[in-house]
Design a protein around this motif. Sequence first.
Motif, short mmCIF file in Angstrom:
data_model
loop_
_atom_site.label_atom_id
_atom_site.label_comp_id
_atom_site.label_asym_id
_atom_site.label_seq_id
_atom_site.Cartn_x
_atom_site.Cartn_y
_atom_site.Cartn_z
N ASN A 235 -3.77 -4.88 -3.56
CA ASN A 235 -4.97 -4.65 -3.66
C ASN A 235 -5.78 -4.84 -4.68
O ASN A 235 -5.14 -5.24 -5.86
CB ASN A 235 -4.85 -3.04 -3.19
CG ASN A 235 -5.70 -2.45 -1.94
OD1 ASN A 235 -5.92 -3.50 -1.14
ND2 ASN A 235 -6.09 -1.44 -1.66
N LEU B 298 0.85 -1.18 -0.05
CA LEU B 298 0.24 0.03 -0.05
C LEU B 298 0.80 1.28 -0.12
O LEU B 298 0.44 2.45 0.01
CB LEU B 298 -0.82 0.13 1.31
CG LEU B 298 -1.93 -0.91 1.24
CD1 LEU B 298 -2.87 -1.00 2.61
CD2 LEU B 298 -2.81 -1.21 0.00
N LYS C 253 -5.04 -10.62 0.24
CA LYS C 253 -4.68 -9.14 0.55
C LYS C 253 -3.24 -8.94 0.50
O LYS C 253 -2.84 -8.08 0.27
CB LYS C 253 -5.28 -8.77 2.06
CG LYS C 253 -5.02 -9.26 3.18
CD LYS C 253 -5.71 -9.13 4.37
CE LYS C 253 -5.06 -9.40 5.70
NZ LYS C 253 -5.52 -11.10 5.72
N HIS D 291 -5.63 4.67 -1.10
CA HIS D 291 -5.86 3.45 -1.60
C HIS D 291 -7.50 3.05 -1.23
O HIS D 291 -7.90 1.98 -1.24
CB HIS D 291 -5.17 2.31 -0.85
CG HIS D 291 -3.78 2.14 -1.59
ND1 HIS D 291 -3.90 1.48 -2.82
CD2 HIS D 291 -2.51 2.23 -1.25
CE1 HIS D 291 -2.39 1.25 -3.25
NE2 HIS D 291 -1.61 1.92 -2.28
#
Lengths: 298, 269
Positions: free
Chosen positions: B188, A48, B184, A232
């Motif tokens: 994403n 992320l 996960k 995100h």
Amino acid sequence: MINPALIDVTLDDESGYPPEVAAMDTTDQLRMAAAEAGAIVTDFPEHLWIEQRYWKDAANENDINHTWPADYIDRFTNQGAGNGGYGTHECTAHGYSKNFECAWNRQRRIAVGPPVPRQRNPASANSSSVWISCLSLYAEANSRQWGGAGVRQILQISTRRGAIPDKIQPREYGFKHTLQGTCGAGGINQSRGSWVSVSQFPEGWQETAKHFRPLEYIFPDSYEQTVCLVLHGYAVTVGRDGHCVTYDRWMVDDGVMRYPDSYDVSRYDSVGRIKATVGGSYSIASTVIPDDWDKPAG
Amino acid sequence: MPSRNIRRFAFAILLFAAFVSGQEISIVGPSSPVSPGSFEFVKVTGLSQTDLDASVVGVVPDQGIMVMPASKAGVQPIVFALLVSKDATPGKRSFTVSRNAWWKDFEAAVVLAQSGAKAEHAKALLGLAAEWKPQYPIVALSVPVEVGGVPPFVPPVVDPVDPNKPQPPPSPNKPNRLTYVYEKDQGNVPKPVAFALQRLNVDSGGSVVASEFEEDTVNAFGQVPAQYKLALEAARSAGLPALVIQSGNVIIRVVKNPTTEAHVLEAAK
């Protein structure tokens, strides 16, 4: 251009997040509370991470694809006075509700936002959006009603037993148990009502509430991680300066974070404030998912 | 029954196989000895436990599959695969089952021999997972493949639509559920994919449920949500992430690792 008066606002009459409570909301405490309540606690995932030089690109991508956290939030709540209600100390529960509802709708992949004060998005009626009762959490966090509650408390309570749906929903689900959303003003998208203690909740409420629980949290530990989460599509809830809010959009050109404040108004936090309040913030990565989106409580 | 589905989708050579994270396939020689052992093979009419006969009855240009050969309730879940051959033509094929072909823990390699076509002509693997229990529907997976060189698909000739003529009901195989299944820790949901799912939800007016599903997510009882069970099984068989397209409880196809809006929208047609 964002009105400077809406940036780094501190509410004089807000005491839902007093310093003595805030002092206990460290990231470590939140992680422990979530884990003890049965949630998965996740460090910020490397995938992320977005280098700061790419934030603008990521923001543009969200604009194009409607994948901001704000795109998964379809209502403002109002904990303040008005509409027959009175100013409450429920902010940590209101902040939580937006984070939970964002995660719920993100998993369903329906863009029902961004929220508009005192308006209902018609798309919500065709979605699987569920609005939870903030009061159903706050009433347990602070049975004395006044004095506010910690982020940690709300997080732990909601993880352990879930939240009761609000009496007002974007569509008819036929829930067996509902509760007024707030003792404050509420509005078109949030019911209001009198204070109730947990013992006054509708009988058997746990059977419904357990369907609205978070499963996994991510706890950012830097300002950059907070921005990355928002980029995100993950909402980030923070408690700071006496109030708790949920970030739902990074305003890349202004360098501020937007949040739908629980007073029917959008406000913003500067980078300086975000940096100062990272500790004690959280994002709900996933929630319990129903067997049928049309029957979210079974 | 099988023949109906075979006709419908195309040419195919029935192999006993498994998915191997993608469309990799290994082929063993046709003369490998076979020992039935205790394994219960799903029977197809006219076949022994060591030999398979399957008829190639048609072709499709870009994908195929759907064979429902199970004829006995209670057998263990089993996976078949279809080996697409570039030079496949309608007709009957025979195969010999290798001893090593038996299914192992759902992750074994492909193991059937193809005697009717040369191995180098094998182009891709299509898969069919059949969980044959009385209470469950058979699950079929189809993975888009390239089958260059096969005869072109000739669509049936239909009359132009007459607006005054009552239209037939929608096809039962029209997609009404799309699920992007992912893990996960692997990343994403790509934003264009997310947008495509969102667009399908809106454009369909609620008739299509397009959503994502992280493989470890559970319902309030700690179980895989009922609405995602089939999709999860199918996606895991194909390899995550994958987009599973369903029509009700029938899986129409599985698209591995879609990354663009077009991937999703095309798959939804």
